[in-house]
Write a protein that holds these residues in place. Structure first.
Motif, PDB file in Angstrom:
ATOM      1  N   VAL A  24     -13.030 -22.652  -7.159  1.00 30.60           N
ATOM      2  CA  VAL A  24     -13.170 -24.052  -7.589  1.00 30.60           C
ATOM      3  C   VAL A  24     -12.374 -24.188  -8.896  1.00 30.60           C
ATOM      4  O   VAL A  24     -11.986 -23.185  -9.483  1.00 30.60           O
ATOM      5  CB  VAL A  24     -14.662 -24.429  -7.832  1.00 30.60           C
ATOM      6  N   GLY A  34     -11.920 -24.585 -12.822  1.00 29.98           N
ATOM      7  CA  GLY A  34     -12.752 -24.159 -13.943  1.00 29.98           C
ATOM      8  C   GLY A  34     -12.395 -24.935 -15.204  1.00 29.98           C
ATOM      9  O   GLY A  34     -11.277 -25.463 -15.332  1.00 29.98           O
ATOM     10  N   ASN A  90     -27.081 -21.318 -20.448  1.00 33.83           N
ATOM     11  CA  ASN A  90     -26.485 -20.856 -19.194  1.00 33.83           C
ATOM     12  C   ASN A  90     -25.112 -20.259 -19.493  1.00 33.83           C
ATOM     13  O   ASN A  90     -24.139 -20.988 -19.694  1.00 33.83           O
ATOM     14  CB  ASN A  90     -26.378 -22.039 -18.213  1.00 33.83           C
ATOM     15  N   PRO A  91     -25.016 -18.905 -19.547  1.00 31.38           N
ATOM     16  CA  PRO A  91     -23.757 -18.294 -20.008  1.00 31.38           C
ATOM     17  C   PRO A  91     -22.594 -18.498 -19.036  1.00 31.38           C
ATOM     18  O   PRO A  91     -22.793 -18.810 -17.869  1.00 31.38           O
ATOM     19  CB  PRO A  91     -24.109 -16.813 -20.128  1.00 31.38           C
ATOM     20  N   LEU A  92     -21.386 -18.296 -19.564  1.00 25.79           N
ATOM     21  CA  LEU A  92     -20.157 -18.620 -18.827  1.00 25.79           C
ATOM     22  C   LEU A  92     -19.567 -17.377 -18.170  1.00 25.79           C
ATOM     23  O   LEU A  92     -19.755 -16.258 -18.660  1.00 25.79           O
ATOM     24  CB  LEU A  92     -19.129 -19.189 -19.817  1.00 25.79           C
ATOM     25  N   LEU A 133     -27.477 -12.331 -23.974  1.00 30.60           N
ATOM     26  CA  LEU A 133     -27.851 -11.351 -22.945  1.00 30.60           C
ATOM     27  C   LEU A 133     -27.165 -10.013 -23.240  1.00 30.60           C
ATOM     28  O   LEU A 133     -26.136  -9.980 -23.917  1.00 30.60           O
ATOM     29  CB  LEU A 133     -27.391 -11.838 -21.558  1.00 30.60           C
ATOM     30  N   VAL A 179     -22.335  -9.354 -19.584  1.00 27.29           N
ATOM     31  CA  VAL A 179     -21.401 -10.482 -19.413  1.00 27.29           C
ATOM     32  C   VAL A 179     -20.970 -10.552 -17.949  1.00 27.29           C
ATOM     33  O   VAL A 179     -20.920  -9.529 -17.263  1.00 27.29           O
ATOM     34  CB  VAL A 179     -20.108 -10.332 -20.262  1.00 27.29           C
ATOM     35  N   ALA A 180     -20.649 -11.768 -17.505  1.00 27.21           N
ATOM     36  CA  ALA A 180     -20.164 -11.976 -16.132  1.00 27.21           C
ATOM     37  C   ALA A 180     -18.648 -12.111 -16.193  1.00 27.21           C
ATOM     38  O   ALA A 180     -18.129 -12.949 -16.941  1.00 27.21           O
ATOM     39  CB  ALA A 180     -20.790 -13.242 -15.560  1.00 27.21           C
ATOM     40  N   ARG A 213     -14.700 -11.972 -14.017  1.00 27.69           N
ATOM     41  CA  ARG A 213     -13.912 -11.856 -12.788  1.00 27.69           C
ATOM     42  C   ARG A 213     -12.433 -12.025 -13.070  1.00 27.69           C
ATOM     43  O   ARG A 213     -12.045 -12.511 -14.147  1.00 27.69           O
ATOM     44  CB  ARG A 213     -14.397 -12.821 -11.718  1.00 27.69           C
ATOM     45  N   PRO A 244     -16.571 -22.053 -16.660  1.00 28.77           N
ATOM     46  CA  PRO A 244     -17.489 -22.463 -15.597  1.00 28.77           C
ATOM     47  C   PRO A 244     -16.781 -23.492 -14.726  1.00 28.77           C
ATOM     48  O   PRO A 244     -15.657 -23.896 -15.043  1.00 28.77           O
ATOM     49  CB  PRO A 244     -18.632 -23.116 -16.379  1.00 28.77           C
ATOM     50  N   SER A 245     -17.408 -23.916 -13.648  1.00 30.07           N
ATOM     51  CA  SER A 245     -16.797 -24.940 -12.806  1.00 30.07           C
ATOM     52  C   SER A 245     -16.598 -26.227 -13.628  1.00 30.07           C
ATOM     53  O   SER A 245     -17.436 -26.564 -14.468  1.00 30.07           O
ATOM     54  CB  SER A 245     -17.680 -25.202 -11.598  1.00 30.07           C
ATOM     55  N   GLU A 250     -17.913 -21.259  -5.211  1.00 22.90           N
ATOM     56  CA  GLU A 250     -17.739 -20.375  -6.354  1.00 22.90           C
ATOM     57  C   GLU A 250     -17.878 -18.900  -5.952  1.00 22.90           C
ATOM     58  O   GLU A 250     -18.441 -18.581  -4.907  1.00 22.90           O
ATOM     59  CB  GLU A 250     -18.773 -20.672  -7.444  1.00 22.90           C
ATOM     60  N   SER A 251     -17.410 -18.041  -6.861  1.00 23.37           N
ATOM     61  CA  SER A 251     -17.396 -16.605  -6.595  1.00 23.37           C
ATOM     62  C   SER A 251     -18.798 -16.043  -6.357  1.00 23.37           C
ATOM     63  O   SER A 251     -19.799 -16.582  -6.826  1.00 23.37           O
ATOM     64  CB  SER A 251     -16.768 -15.888  -7.795  1.00 23.37           C
ATOM     65  N   VAL A 274     -21.629 -13.657  -7.350  1.00 20.59           N
ATOM     66  CA  VAL A 274     -22.012 -13.001  -8.616  1.00 20.59           C
ATOM     67  C   VAL A 274     -22.837 -11.762  -8.270  1.00 20.59           C
ATOM     68  O   VAL A 274     -23.878 -11.867  -7.605  1.00 20.59           O
ATOM     69  CB  VAL A 274     -22.804 -13.955  -9.546  1.00 20.59           C
ATOM     70  N   LEU A 333     -26.509 -12.067  -6.951  1.00 18.74           N
ATOM     71  CA  LEU A 333     -27.258 -13.133  -7.625  1.00 18.74           C
ATOM     72  C   LEU A 333     -26.827 -14.509  -7.132  1.00 18.74           C
ATOM     73  O   LEU A 333     -27.604 -15.452  -7.157  1.00 18.74           O
ATOM     74  CB  LEU A 333     -27.059 -13.045  -9.138  1.00 18.74           C
TER      75      LEU A 333
HETATM   76  O1  TXA Z   1     -15.828 -19.141  -8.856  1.00 21.77           O
HETATM   77  C1  TXA Z   1     -16.394 -19.157  -9.942  1.00 21.77           C
HETATM   78  O2  TXA Z   1     -17.149 -18.243 -10.304  1.00 21.77           O
HETATM   79  C2  TXA Z   1     -16.110 -20.349 -10.879  1.00 21.77           C
HETATM   80  C3  TXA Z   1     -14.620 -20.316 -11.221  1.00 21.77           C
HETATM   81  C4  TXA Z   1     -14.223 -21.385 -12.200  1.00 21.77           C
HETATM   82  O3  TXA Z   1     -14.260 -19.050 -11.665  1.00 21.77           O
HETATM   83  N1  TXA Z   1     -16.924 -20.284 -12.056  1.00 21.77           N
HETATM   84  C5  TXA Z   1     -18.259 -20.577 -12.028  1.00 21.77           C
HETATM   85  O4  TXA Z   1     -18.901 -20.507 -13.239  1.00 21.77           O
HETATM   86  O5  TXA Z   1     -18.870 -20.876 -11.007  1.00 21.77           O
HETATM   87  P1  TXA Z   1     -20.352 -21.127 -13.528  1.00 21.77           P
HETATM   88  O6  TXA Z   1     -20.510 -21.099 -14.983  1.00 21.77           O
HETATM   89  O7  TXA Z   1     -20.462 -22.478 -12.886  1.00 21.77           O
HETATM   90  O8  TXA Z   1     -21.343 -20.108 -12.924  1.00 21.77           O
HETATM   91  C6  TXA Z   1     -21.651 -18.936 -13.639  1.00 21.77           C
HETATM   92  C7  TXA Z   1     -22.912 -18.307 -13.098  1.00 21.77           C
HETATM   93  C8  TXA Z   1     -24.128 -19.052 -13.614  1.00 21.77           C
HETATM   94  O9  TXA Z   1     -25.092 -19.134 -12.589  1.00 21.77           O
HETATM   95  C9  TXA Z   1     -24.602 -18.150 -14.774  1.00 21.77           C
HETATM   96  O10 TXA Z   1     -25.974 -18.273 -14.999  1.00 21.77           O
HETATM   97  C10 TXA Z   1     -24.208 -16.779 -14.248  1.00 21.77           C
HETATM   98  O11 TXA Z   1     -22.980 -16.955 -13.571  1.00 21.77           O
HETATM   99  N2  TXA Z   1     -24.044 -15.793 -15.340  1.00 21.77           N
HETATM  100  C11 TXA Z   1     -23.181 -15.830 -16.373  1.00 21.77           C
HETATM  101  N3  TXA Z   1     -23.356 -14.750 -17.186  1.00 21.77           N
HETATM  102  C12 TXA Z   1     -24.340 -14.006 -16.617  1.00 21.77           C
HETATM  103  C13 TXA Z   1     -24.973 -12.762 -16.947  1.00 21.77           C
HETATM  104  N4  TXA Z   1     -24.624 -12.068 -18.022  1.00 21.77           N
HETATM  105  N5  TXA Z   1     -25.954 -12.312 -16.139  1.00 21.77           N
HETATM  106  C14 TXA Z   1     -26.306 -12.998 -15.032  1.00 21.77           C
HETATM  107  N6  TXA Z   1     -25.740 -14.161 -14.649  1.00 21.77           N
HETATM  108  C15 TXA Z   1     -24.777 -14.673 -15.427  1.00 21.77           C
END
Ligand code: TXA
Ligand code: MG
Length: 377
Positions: A65, A67, A91-93, A143, A146-147, A149, A170-171, A209-210, A212, A221
């Motif tokens: 998607v 970002g 909500n971390p990025l 936390l 870190v997440a 990709r 994030p999206s 989205e990817s 996780v 997750l």
């Molecule tokens: O495809 C994707 O992943 C898109 C594109 C833009 O790369 N990005 C995306 O980001 O969907 P966002 O922020 O919408 O989703 C991030 C998810 C959230 O549910 C957040 O809580 C989780 O990843 N997350 C981030 N850091 C984390 C962590 N340290 N532990 C667990 N979950 C985490």
């Protein structure tokens, strides 16, 4: 001068302006769009690089998607992502890299296991986000992890390469709205709130989205294109996260992924999701709604042309029931349905096929609690 009984206009206006914070004013800016899809156009990315270096946010294409990106190492820049999206601050990025060296300032590379590196080697660049141990110097989240990709999109990779720092992204939708799969969706949500959108012309290839993945706990997750079956050879015993089974097993005090507790992907109109359309319940419910003069939009995920009721609009995730096509069209069709401003959106569930979990995770969240006949018995 016009008299306003009981009201002093100057005082009222001055109070109103005081109530508008500086942040409200900063949100009104011109949003520029640049089209970049071919390597010959990559020089146009310099404008985005310069904005990102200055601590600004830029919407970028990825294969999943669009970002909303900022320099992951600049906390003030990342705050602008939260402000532009109205995203809850806890909500971390996801952080995006274009090579393994970029992991150093964000992840504790000494602690990354060989199993995790094997996953990176196999699935990066691609739609797999890995939860990694956090680097001591990284302050973007409280936390311990870190997440991260590496996106598989040539424009995104080139941009990160030119920046030479990881991008938090994030999206690029307003928080709670369907994720954007093209530049038009981003502009619909964020026009006037961000300075620049990079339009890669074609829509995001995957449309959801990817995945996780919490490697340490062997838990998916958030389901995505990289399924449990694809991960299994690299991470035996990996499972989809289930709140019933896993929440207390990991840490009963917090959800394993903070995003889980928020409403997601929701169109403005209520969406009702039907698990067993063949029972005829969907048709009888639509007839009833039409008799009540309700405006109904039905979204089909196969050729649902043989129903006999007219008088409502039909949209299609796919006419052939192909899950690739359903995922690709999912968010776009939810947005189209919403733009018709119906009283109700009716959609069918996807119950078989590849990455069904990824599609249903988004549809169930979009439907909130209105899921019909999931367990008809
Ligand atoms: O495809 C994707 O992943 C898109 C594109 C833009 O790369 N990005 C995306 O980001 O969907 P966002 O922020 O919408 O989703 C991030 C998810 C959230 O549910 C957040 O809580 C989780 O990843 N997350 C981030 N850091 C984390 C962590 N340290 N532990 C667990 N979950 C985490
Ligand atoms: Mg999102």
């Amino acid at each position: 001068m016009i008299a306003f009984p009981g009201c002093n206009l100057t005082r009222a206006l001055s109070t109103l302006f005081k109530q508008l914070t500086l942040r409200d004013f900063k949100m009104v800016m011109e949003t520029k769009v640049i089209k970049v899809s071919h390597p010959q156009e990559f020089h146009l990315l310099d404008e985005a690089v310069s904005l990102l270096q200055q601590g600004q946010v830029v919407a970028i294409p990825t294969e999943t998607v669009y970002g909303l990106a900022a320099n992951a190492l600049d906390p003030t820049a990342c705050e602008k992502i939260y402000a532009a999206k109205n995203r809850p601050s806890d909500n971390p990025l996801i952080l995006h890299v274009s090579n393994y060296t970029m992991l150093k300032p964000i992840a504790d590379v000494e602690k990354i296991t060989p199993e995790t590196y094997a996953l990176m080697d196999e699935f990066w660049p691609g739609p797999l986000t890995l939860i990694l141990p956090k680097a001591k110097e990284y302050t973007g989240t409280s936390l311990p992890t870190v997440a991260v990709r590496m996106p598989n999109h040539r424009v995104a990779l080139e941009l990160i390469h030119r920046c030479n720092f990881p991008l938090a992204a994030p999206s690029a939708n307003l928080s709670g709205k369907p994720s954007p799969t093209c530049a038009e969706h981003v502009i619909h949500d964020l026009n006037g709130r961000i300075p620049l959108v990079i339009d890669a012309v074609s829509r995001s290839k995957f449309g959801v989205e990817s995945t996780v993945l919490d490697v340490q706990n062997r838990l998916i997750l958030r389901p995505g294109y990289v399924t449990k079956e694809l991960l299994e050879p690299y991470l035996p015993g990996v499972e989809y996260y289930s709140s019933v089974e896993h929440w207390s097993q990991i840490d009963p005090n917090r959800p394993p992924t903070p995003g889980m507790k928020y409403r997601h992907y929701s169109p403005d109109s209520p969406l009702h999701l039907y698990y067993s359309p063949e029972t005829g319940k969907v048709d009888s419910d639509i007839s009833k709604l039409l008799k009540e003069n309700k405006v109904v939009v039905r979204i089909c995920n196969n050729d649902c042309t043989n129903d006999t009721i007219g008088g409502y609009k039909k949209l299609y995730f796919s006419k052939s029931g192909d899950n690739d096509e359903i995922a690709y069209n999912l968010f776009d069709v939810l947005r189209q349905a919403d733009s018709l401003r119906p009283d109700i959106i009716i959609s069918e569930a996807v119950t078989t096929g590849p990455f069904m979990e990824a599609i249903m995770n988004r549809l169930e969240k979009a439907a909130s609690q209105k899921i019909i006949q999931k367990n008809p018995n």
